[in-house]
Structures are given as structure tokens and as C-alpha cells.
Design a protein around this motif. Structure first.
Motif, PDB file in Angstrom:
ATOM      1  N   ALA A  19       0.931  -1.128  -0.089  1.00 37.07           N
ATOM      2  CA  ALA A  19       0.257   0.093  -0.035  1.00 37.07           C
ATOM      3  C   ALA A  19       0.854   1.270   0.020  1.00 37.07           C
ATOM      4  O   ALA A  19       0.539   2.275  -0.738  1.00 37.07           O
ATOM      5  CB  ALA A  19      -0.896  -0.041   1.259  1.00 37.07           C
ATOM      6  N   ILE A  20       1.957   1.336   0.684  1.00 40.17           N
ATOM      7  CA  ILE A  20       2.775   2.454   0.911  1.00 40.17           C
ATOM      8  C   ILE A  20       3.556   2.604  -0.277  1.00 40.17           C
ATOM      9  O   ILE A  20       3.780   3.758  -0.934  1.00 40.17           O
ATOM     10  CB  ILE A  20       3.877   2.222   2.124  1.00 40.17           C
TER      11      ILE A  20
ATOM     12  N   ARG B 113      -5.984  13.128   2.988  1.00 39.86           N
ATOM     13  CA  ARG B 113      -6.504  11.949   4.070  1.00 39.86           C
ATOM     14  C   ARG B 113      -6.517  10.911   3.027  1.00 39.86           C
ATOM     15  O   ARG B 113      -6.911  11.173   1.914  1.00 39.86           O
ATOM     16  CB  ARG B 113      -7.555  12.561   4.790  1.00 39.86           C
ATOM     17  N   VAL B 114      -6.488   9.758   3.708  1.00 35.27           N
ATOM     18  CA  VAL B 114      -6.985   8.430   2.901  1.00 35.27           C
ATOM     19  C   VAL B 114      -8.126   7.904   3.626  1.00 35.27           C
ATOM     20  O   VAL B 114      -7.972   7.989   5.100  1.00 35.27           O
ATOM     21  CB  VAL B 114      -5.782   7.678   2.770  1.00 35.27           C
ATOM     22  N   ILE B 115      -9.105   7.319   3.223  1.00 36.39           N
ATOM     23  CA  ILE B 115     -10.234   6.644   3.851  1.00 36.39           C
ATOM     24  C   ILE B 115     -10.137   5.170   3.629  1.00 36.39           C
ATOM     25  O   ILE B 115     -10.102   4.732   2.218  1.00 36.39           O
ATOM     26  CB  ILE B 115     -11.537   7.016   3.404  1.00 36.39           C
ATOM     27  N   ASN B 116      -9.889   4.162   4.324  1.00 37.43           N
ATOM     28  CA  ASN B 116      -9.993   2.701   4.098  1.00 37.43           C
ATOM     29  C   ASN B 116     -10.784   2.083   5.398  1.00 37.43           C
ATOM     30  O   ASN B 116     -11.455   2.768   5.885  1.00 37.43           O
ATOM     31  CB  ASN B 116      -8.519   2.476   4.361  1.00 37.43           C
TER      32      ASN B 116
ATOM     33  N   ALA C  56      -3.534  -3.996   6.567  1.00 40.24           N
ATOM     34  CA  ALA C  56      -2.328  -3.023   6.368  1.00 40.24           C
ATOM     35  C   ALA C  56      -2.307  -1.699   6.732  1.00 40.24           C
ATOM     36  O   ALA C  56      -1.405  -1.073   7.012  1.00 40.24           O
ATOM     37  CB  ALA C  56      -2.387  -3.277   4.834  1.00 40.24           C
ATOM     38  N   PHE C  57      -3.830  -1.218   6.807  1.00 45.58           N
ATOM     39  CA  PHE C  57      -4.091   0.057   7.035  1.00 45.58           C
ATOM     40  C   PHE C  57      -3.883   0.431   8.656  1.00 45.58           C
ATOM     41  O   PHE C  57      -3.837   1.442   9.087  1.00 45.58           O
ATOM     42  CB  PHE C  57      -5.354   0.594   6.640  1.00 45.58           C
ATOM     43  N   ARG C  58      -3.924  -0.713   9.225  1.00 46.12           N
ATOM     44  CA  ARG C  58      -4.018  -0.470  10.819  1.00 46.12           C
ATOM     45  C   ARG C  58      -2.518  -0.796  11.526  1.00 46.12           C
ATOM     46  O   ARG C  58      -2.242  -0.507  12.589  1.00 46.12           O
ATOM     47  CB  ARG C  58      -4.827  -1.448  11.539  1.00 46.12           C
ATOM     48  N   SER C  59      -1.652  -1.438  10.449  1.00 45.49           N
ATOM     49  CA  SER C  59      -0.332  -1.380  10.847  1.00 45.49           C
ATOM     50  C   SER C  59       0.641  -0.214  11.347  1.00 45.49           C
ATOM     51  O   SER C  59      -0.018   0.793  10.700  1.00 45.49           O
ATOM     52  CB  SER C  59       0.449  -2.206   9.665  1.00 45.49           C
ATOM     53  N   LYS C  60       1.614  -0.294  12.247  1.00 49.61           N
ATOM     54  CA  LYS C  60       2.061   0.927  12.596  1.00 49.61           C
ATOM     55  C   LYS C  60       3.010   1.351  11.365  1.00 49.61           C
ATOM     56  O   LYS C  60       3.234   2.503  11.241  1.00 49.61           O
ATOM     57  CB  LYS C  60       3.483   0.354  13.854  1.00 49.61           C
TER      58      LYS C  60
ATOM     59  N   VAL D 175      -7.891   7.969   7.753  1.00 46.59           N
ATOM     60  CA  VAL D 175      -9.385   7.941   8.297  1.00 46.59           C
ATOM     61  C   VAL D 175      -9.856   6.228   8.287  1.00 46.59           C
ATOM     62  O   VAL D 175      -9.786   5.752   6.947  1.00 46.59           O
ATOM     63  CB  VAL D 175     -10.174   9.018   7.433  1.00 46.59           C
ATOM     64  N   GLN D 176     -10.363   5.688   9.036  1.00 42.40           N
ATOM     65  CA  GLN D 176     -10.809   4.338   8.864  1.00 42.40           C
ATOM     66  C   GLN D 176     -12.276   4.142   9.102  1.00 42.40           C
ATOM     67  O   GLN D 176     -12.838   4.627  10.514  1.00 42.40           O
ATOM     68  CB  GLN D 176      -9.958   3.391  10.201  1.00 42.40           C
TER      69      GLN D 176
END
Length: 344
Positions: A268-269, A284-287, A292-296, A310-311
Motif C-alpha cells: 500500500a505504501i 487524507r486516505v479513507i480505508n 495493512a492500514f492499521r499497521s504501525k 481515516v478508518q
């Protein structure tokens, strides 16, 4: 007088409960007994022996000290001579039967197809579980005759039993089974209780309360907000791609599809960095709270690039509906190369 035991008191031994009952009674009428000699009549033979023990628990020791204020004698009486006391301490027998209800059931039996079939089987001698008495059908259960309830009267019988205390299904079933029988009783009782208005109003939801809706504000600026998501797994290509990383601009609806070999944060990065080279970073990115998006690593990347991550709420894909609508289209697309398309 009477008193309901607490959750802790219910765990006491039987003889401890007997002593506690006497203690509570003496506390209630203490002013009438001080300075007078009286008798304590009980069917618990261990009452006097319990207080005479040399080693007492702290609770029993406190009770023994409390009893020293009174002048009394303990008289043991057999259980048969204490029935008048036991009658008050037992749960009252609630009768579901009534003359009016029974009359309606008897009349309804004549028009019930299920009951008429059983009566026909009885005449042919093909069943011995039922009996007909005065043209009324009963079911034989453990030397007891239970009135067979026709289908049109089953709800009335259940409601009458349930109205005694709005009990749960098990207790209501016990009350009904004392005098009545009909097939699928448990299921019928559960359906009636499920639709009981009084129970619905009393039984409040427990646990964490529902939160407020939090709509995502729109922005009138292209390339400011990205909706992102992974699609797959898909059939693996010659280059070992089996996922698609989807990016949609919230304002223009312009879509980018990037083939990936996994759904890791690095993928993703890496695709967002490709976006950055041409269009810069979004605000902002909305997922959908994917791993992957919650990873540190992804959080650190967003913080470093000053991107708001934004989750949406878990299990509510419509919260990220713009990218979710692309999924059916993307599954039929080739993922051998990077693809982008303009909105219709």
C-alpha cells in the motif's frame, strides 16, 4: 416476615441458612423479645449443635454473640409437624388452568385437524399415548393426563402462563407442562416471549452503548481525499500478482488500479508513493481498517507525510462505498499492468 437471600447468601450451607433465618427474624422483632424467655422451634436438628461448636467461622461467631442478648431455648420439631411453616416458604403453585380457558380448549378440539387425526388413530388402536375421556383428548405422561391444546388455543395458554411473572422460556414451559400438552411447545413459547411487549420494554440493552453516526465531510478539491482498498485474492498472473490496490479520488472519481503480490502495508505504501510522484500527497486516505492500514508502518508513513488516516467502522463496507463499488468491475480486469480509467 420474609427476606430474599443475596447471591452470596445463596452459597451458604443448609445449616448456615437455618441459623441466618433465625438471626434475621430476631433482628426484625428484637424489641419484643428482649427481657423475655421464648422458644425457637425449628426442623433443623443441627441448629443448636452448630452454635455449640468450639471452632466457629467469623460469621457464625458474630451470630453466636448476637444470640447472647436473648433468653431462649431451641426446640426441634420433625418436618411433618412444620408443614404450616414450609407452606409459606415454598414457591406458590401457579395454576394455568381455569374453567373458562378449559372450556375454550374443549370446544376448539372438535375443529382441530391434528386432534381429530389422533382420535382416529385411537379408534383404530394404533396409539396408546393418548386417551379420550368424555370426548376430550388427553395425553398420558407419567401417570398424569395432560389436556391436548389445539393449535388455535396454544398462544392463549402460553400467554396465561407467561403473565404470572413474565418468566423466561424454561420456567414458562414448566408451568404449561403441568396441565397441557401440544407439539413443538418450546418453539411456540420462545416465539410468544420474543413478541411480549412487557418483556421488550423491561429488558434494556446491556453492554457498551451504540455510538453516534460520524459522517465524513466532503471536500470540493480534487486529489485531496483518496478512498483505498485491496481487492482479492484473484487468480495469480505470470508475474505472481493476485491482488489489486484500488485508489479513487473522492472529488473527480478518477480511479487507479495497481496490481500487488500481497495485501501487506509495504504494498500500500509503495503504491501511494507512485501516486505522490505524479499528483502529490492527499490530505487524507479513507480505508476499511484492513490489517495493512492499521499497521504501525502505515500509520508512521501517514504521520510522516502529514496524511490523515481515516478508518471506517468495522463490518460496514458502505462507509467506504466509493471504492467498494469498484470491486465487481475490477475483478473482471487484467492485473498484469497498472491501469487507470476516467469516470463515466
Amino acid at each position: 416476615m420474609s427476606k430474599k437471600t443475596s447471591i452470596q447468601e445463596e452459597k451458604l450451607c443448609s445449616y448456615e441458612l437455618e441459623v441466618m433465618a433465625v438471626i434475621e427474624a430476631l433482628k426484625k422483632i428484637r424489641n419484643y423479645l428482649l427481657g423475655r424467655k421464648f422458644r425457637i422451634q425449628t426442623d433443623c436438628a443441627a441448629f443448636a449443635k452448630t452454635l455449640d461448636k468450639k471452632e466457629l467461622t467469623p460469621k457464625m461467631a458474630r451470630w453466636s454473640i448476637f444470640l447472647t442478648d436473648f433468653d431462649y431455648e431451641v426446640v426441634h420439631r420433625p418436618v411433618k409437624q412444620m408443614q404450616h411453616v414450609d407452606a409459606l416458604s415454598r414457591h406458590p403453585v401457579m395454576l394455568v388452568t381455569s374453567d373458562e380457558l378449559t372450556y375454550k380448549i374443549v370446544n376448539a378440539q372438535e375443529s382441530d385437524e391434528y386432534i381429530r387425526t389422533i382420535k382416529k388413530l385411537l379408534q383404530e388402536g394404533e396409539t396408546s399415548e393418548f386417551i379420550v375421556s368424555n370426548k376430550i383428548l388427553y395425553k398420558i405422561s407419567e401417570d398424569q393426563e395432560l389436556l391436548v391444546v389445539p393449535e388455535m388455543m396454544q398462544v392463549d395458554v402460553i400467554k396465561k402462563a407467561h403473565s404470572f411473572g413474565h418468566f423466561a422460556a424454561t420456567k414458562t414451559e414448566e408451568l404449561v407442562k403441568r396441565d397441557y400438552y401440544f407439539p413443538n411447545m418450546r418453539r411456540c413459547i420462545e416465539n410468544v416471549i420474543k413478541n411480549c411487549v412487557e418483556c421488550i420494554l423491561v429488558n434494556k440493552k446491556r453492554g457498551k452503548g451504540e455510538g453516534f453516526l460520524n459522517p465524513i465531510p466532503k471536500e470540493d478539491l480534487p486529489l485531496s481525499t483518496y478512498h483505498v482498498d485491496f481487492i482479492g485474492p484473484l487468480p495469480t498472473t505470470n508475474k505472481n500478482y493476485n491482488h489489486i490496490f484500488t485508489v479513487i479520488d473522492a472529488f473527480t472519481k478518477f480511479t487507479w488500479l495497481y496490481p500487488t503480490k500481497s495485501i501487506a502495508a509495504q504494498e500500500a505504501i509503495g503504491r501511494l508513493k507512485l501516486q505522490q510522484k505524479t499528483f502529490g500527497n492527499p490530505s487524507r486516505v479513507i480505508n476499511d481498517k484492513g490489517g495493512a492500514f492499521r499497521s504501525k508502518e502505515f500509520e508512521d508513513y501517514c504521520a510522516d507525510q502529514q496524511i490523515s488516516n481515516v478508518q471506517i467502522t468495522t463490518g460496514v463496507p458502505r462507509g467506504n462505498g466509493q471504492v467498494e463499488r469498484e470491486n465487481p468491475w475490477s475483478t473482471n480486469s487484467s492485473i498484469d499492468q497498472d491501469v487507470h480509467r476516467r469516470p463515466d
